[in-house]
Design a protein around this motif. Structure first.
Motif, PDB file in Angstrom:
ATOM      1  N   MET A  37     -16.662   7.086  25.382  1.00  0.00           N
ATOM      2  CA  MET A  37     -15.401   7.398  25.893  1.00  0.00           C
ATOM      3  C   MET A  37     -14.771   7.949  24.641  1.00  0.00           C
ATOM      4  O   MET A  37     -13.633   8.132  23.663  1.00  0.00           O
ATOM      5  CB  MET A  37     -13.954   6.934  26.721  1.00  0.00           C
ATOM      6  N   GLU A  38     -14.670   6.419  23.200  1.00  0.00           N
ATOM      7  CA  GLU A  38     -13.920   7.017  22.300  1.00  0.00           C
ATOM      8  C   GLU A  38     -14.545   7.833  21.105  1.00  0.00           C
ATOM      9  O   GLU A  38     -14.348   8.713  20.778  1.00  0.00           O
ATOM     10  CB  GLU A  38     -13.904   5.532  21.118  1.00  0.00           C
ATOM     11  N   GLU A  39     -16.378   7.678  20.830  1.00  0.00           N
ATOM     12  CA  GLU A  39     -17.530   8.989  20.732  1.00  0.00           C
ATOM     13  C   GLU A  39     -16.588   9.756  20.808  1.00  0.00           C
ATOM     14  O   GLU A  39     -16.424  11.021  20.171  1.00  0.00           O
ATOM     15  CB  GLU A  39     -18.636   8.412  20.606  1.00  0.00           C
ATOM     16  N   VAL A  40     -16.209   9.926  21.529  1.00  0.00           N
ATOM     17  CA  VAL A  40     -17.126  11.394  22.760  1.00  0.00           C
ATOM     18  C   VAL A  40     -15.492  12.278  22.613  1.00  0.00           C
ATOM     19  O   VAL A  40     -15.149  13.199  21.977  1.00  0.00           O
ATOM     20  CB  VAL A  40     -17.196  11.449  24.397  1.00  0.00           C
ATOM     21  N   THR A  41     -14.411  11.050  22.755  1.00  0.00           N
ATOM     22  CA  THR A  41     -12.905  11.829  22.675  1.00  0.00           C
ATOM     23  C   THR A  41     -12.337  12.086  21.023  1.00  0.00           C
ATOM     24  O   THR A  41     -11.445  12.221  21.236  1.00  0.00           O
ATOM     25  CB  THR A  41     -12.346  11.273  23.800  1.00  0.00           C
ATOM     26  N   GLY A  42     -12.903  10.648  20.371  1.00  0.00           N
ATOM     27  CA  GLY A  42     -12.620  10.480  18.773  1.00  0.00           C
ATOM     28  C   GLY A  42     -10.598   9.915  19.472  1.00  0.00           C
ATOM     29  O   GLY A  42     -10.865   9.929  18.452  1.00  0.00           O
ATOM     30  N   ALA A  43     -10.604   8.977  20.726  1.00  0.00           N
ATOM     31  CA  ALA A  43      -9.122   9.259  20.622  1.00  0.00           C
ATOM     32  C   ALA A  43      -9.479   6.682  21.110  1.00  0.00           C
ATOM     33  O   ALA A  43     -10.452   6.500  21.439  1.00  0.00           O
ATOM     34  CB  ALA A  43      -8.597   9.230  22.193  1.00  0.00           C
ATOM     35  N   ILE A  44      -8.750   6.210  20.455  1.00  0.00           N
ATOM     36  CA  ILE A  44      -9.069   4.871  20.925  1.00  0.00           C
ATOM     37  C   ILE A  44      -8.614   5.039  22.180  1.00  0.00           C
ATOM     38  O   ILE A  44      -7.238   5.198  22.956  1.00  0.00           O
ATOM     39  CB  ILE A  44      -8.141   4.019  20.046  1.00  0.00           C
ATOM     40  N   HIS A  45      -9.115   3.902  23.091  1.00  0.00           N
ATOM     41  CA  HIS A  45      -9.154   3.327  24.287  1.00  0.00           C
ATOM     42  C   HIS A  45      -9.113   2.155  23.896  1.00  0.00           C
ATOM     43  O   HIS A  45     -10.611   1.210  23.815  1.00  0.00           O
ATOM     44  CB  HIS A  45     -10.511   3.411  25.667  1.00  0.00           C
ATOM     45  N   ASP A  46      -8.281   1.000  24.260  1.00  0.00           N
ATOM     46  CA  ASP A  46      -7.861   0.097  24.248  1.00  0.00           C
ATOM     47  C   ASP A  46      -7.115  -1.102  25.031  1.00  0.00           C
ATOM     48  O   ASP A  46      -6.376  -0.205  26.218  1.00  0.00           O
ATOM     49  CB  ASP A  46      -8.022  -1.208  22.845  1.00  0.00           C
ATOM     50  N   GLU A  47      -6.240  -2.290  24.595  1.00  0.00           N
ATOM     51  CA  GLU A  47      -5.332  -2.840  25.680  1.00  0.00           C
ATOM     52  C   GLU A  47      -4.247  -1.765  25.277  1.00  0.00           C
ATOM     53  O   GLU A  47      -2.916  -2.500  25.891  1.00  0.00           O
ATOM     54  CB  GLU A  47      -4.983  -4.113  25.304  1.00  0.00           C
ATOM     55  N   GLY A  48      -3.839  -1.574  24.514  1.00  0.00           N
ATOM     56  CA  GLY A  48      -2.529  -0.486  24.274  1.00  0.00           C
ATOM     57  C   GLY A  48      -2.299   0.503  25.436  1.00  0.00           C
ATOM     58  O   GLY A  48      -0.865   1.275  25.449  1.00  0.00           O
ATOM     59  N   ASN A  49      -3.509   1.364  25.957  1.00  0.00           N
ATOM     60  CA  ASN A  49      -2.947   2.249  25.944  1.00  0.00           C
ATOM     61  C   ASN A  49      -4.175   2.466  27.442  1.00  0.00           C
ATOM     62  O   ASN A  49      -4.280   3.391  28.199  1.00  0.00           O
ATOM     63  CB  ASN A  49      -4.046   3.839  25.730  1.00  0.00           C
TER      64      ASN A  49
END
Lengths: 338, 338
Positions: free
Chosen positions: A170-182
């Motif tokens: 998901m991070e590579e495809v969308t360019g958005a960070i995915h982690d505990e913060g969101n």
């Protein structure tokens, strides 16, 4: 600032309810074709993102190892309505991996399709986790875990290795960070990550065009979206907007709804991605918005565009079946056109 | 100007969806105690106004002639959930007037209560017009027509004599005009009239207090509201917000929801009327708004107020039953207090 009113619901000659929201159309380089409302506010993509979450199923070789065809791949990207073919398909996917319903961790609910729910009750049955609208996605997760030799128990948890793989995709495809913060927890117990609507649209522009993805990922994305467009029933269910849009598009529209009124579309022939969020979570509004935006984007094809404009304007009916109002897009959406 | 955000729906530590709306609290002289958003915009009261529409049933003498008690009067004011007792009650009211289900013109739908729907399917049954959530109201209309010697056929039409009687009652109680200029068709086929939210609140301040109504109308209003508060199940159904509010209020709260997120309350002990409209038609939001406003109005009773604040903050659960978010009022509602 408030997002604009994008959808009105009328009764008689008056507007009874109003839906605000945001929508963005981008190309695979992130260039913005059309934007209304706040497209930078993070939204939970919920089920919209299932096709991206299915990438590891194909990329890992699990899909081939278990002989999954278009129907099964569509089911792995599905929010299905719990109709018998969906339930059987999810059970079959699990069986191919040597598993059964007990491996699922998505929870149980009655089928979303009313007729399927009533038939299940009439037959004296009760819903299982296979009826969960996400059971195909979870079956795909389990196929991948087993193919990769990952212990599947707890596969829905943020800390499980498989969820880290999904974050990576998901991070590579969308360019958005995915982690505990969101992170939040989705209805089917897996993590869902709030990302800007702009990033969600970019992800589906890339999924549809392959631009910005590696060769293997591009091929996997194409295979998954093609499977969904070829077998929209397996990716959704009888009478849904997803099916109506994909049937109308005849290979030009991949469309996927998500809870709380998120909607995405990938348009491979145009190289565009679309993402919609209705502020209030009203699905009738996200459906109308996406159909109207697609009508604008395909304005060069009069028949397709007319069909999409019809889908954007369903009647409100009373219990006797008489049309007493309409769900309709506002003029704020009129600017979209290629 | 946009109405303010009154309700947020969270997931994890983020807001996922937002609902805007308006709410007004008035006394029976029309004095405004609390107002937020546009309370002058006309809204269709939909089912909120059923208790006013039941006035002729009592005032005409039909209720006494047919021996209707609290349960039947509550059913005449109901949006019921199609549970067996509701269906039997509506059939019984019709039978007392020498009629049966075939006289109804409200249309058919499956029970709103899921367990009732499933039980009906399990038993091999199918819904009739008696299962329509409005069947009790329509049965009350038919009792009144028969008592008055009015031919009942077409009683749902704007031009029928009975609808003119209802307009008269609604105009007197709310002070708002009801005519062709503001009419729409409701889900159960009868006319519904868009009136300012302020007028709707005034109507329920009058219904609860009797102030501004003639003696007979005051007595009829009191009898109907008392019946609903005594028998909230018959006015709604298992597990609904109407029932929760009226049970919590123990005679101090009459509350009635309507489609497209309208909500009214009459508070006889405070002499106040409340009307809510969530702009987007989202019922979860109108429920939270009315519960929070009532919590503020009853802040002097800590136990009641705490119960109402709980009702205004339901958990959002996933399919495994885990709480993953919350529906909650925003600070915009914090100003309401006596």
């Amino acid at each position: 600032m408030a997002n604009p009113v994008l959808v009105e619901v009328t009764r008689g000659n008056r507007v009874e309810s109003r839906h605000r929201g945001s929508v963005i159309v981008v190309d695979a380089e992130g260039g913005t074709l059309f934007e209304i409302g706040d497209a930078d506010r993070p939204v939970f993509p919920r089920s919209c993102i299932k096709a991206i979450q299915a990438l590891p199923l194909v990329e890992s070789g699990a899909a081939d190892a278990f002989g999954l065809g278009d129907a099964e791949l569509a089911l792995a990207c599905a929010s299905h309505s719990g109709e018998p073919a969906h339930v059987a398909g999810a059970a079959d996917m699990l069986a191919r991996a040597g598993l059964d319903e007990s491996a699922l961790e998505c929870g149980t609910h009655w089928p979303g399709n009313q007729e399927a729910m009533l038939e299940l009750a009439r037959s004296g049955g009760a819903p299982s986790q296979l009826h969960n609208n996400c059971s195909g996605k979870h079956a795909g997760f389990l196929c991948t875990c087993n193919h990769l030799g990952l212990a599947h128990r707890g596969y829905v948890d943020y800390s499980h290795r498989y969820q880290a793989m999904l974050r990576g995709a998901m991070e590579e495809v969308t360019g958005a960070i995915h982690d505990e913060g969101n992170v939040g927890v989705d209805g089917c117990a897996i993590p869902t990550y709030a990302i800007p609507l702009r990033a969600l649209a970019l992800g589906f522009a890339r999924m549809g065009s392959g631009i910005g993805l590696g060769v293997e990922r591009m091929k996997a994305a194409r295979r998954l979206l093609s499977a969904c467009m070829a077998q929209p029933f397996h990716m959704s269910g009888t009478g849904t907007m997803d099916v109506a849009l994909m049937e109308a598009g005849e290979g030009r529209i991949f469309a996927k709804t998500g809870a709380e009124a998120v909607y995405v579309a990938a348009l491979p022939s145009l190289g565009l991605g679309v993402a919609v969020k209705c502020d209030d979570g009203g699905t009738r509004a996200s459906e109308t918005i996406v159909a109207e935006v697609l009508a604008g984007l395909f304005s060069g094809d009069h028949a397709l565009s007319a069909r999409l404009r019809d889908l954007a304007r369903p009647a409100v009916k009373n219990r006797n079946g008489a049309a007493v109002g309409q769900v309709r897009p506002t003029g704020a959406l009129a600017a979209v056109a290629t």
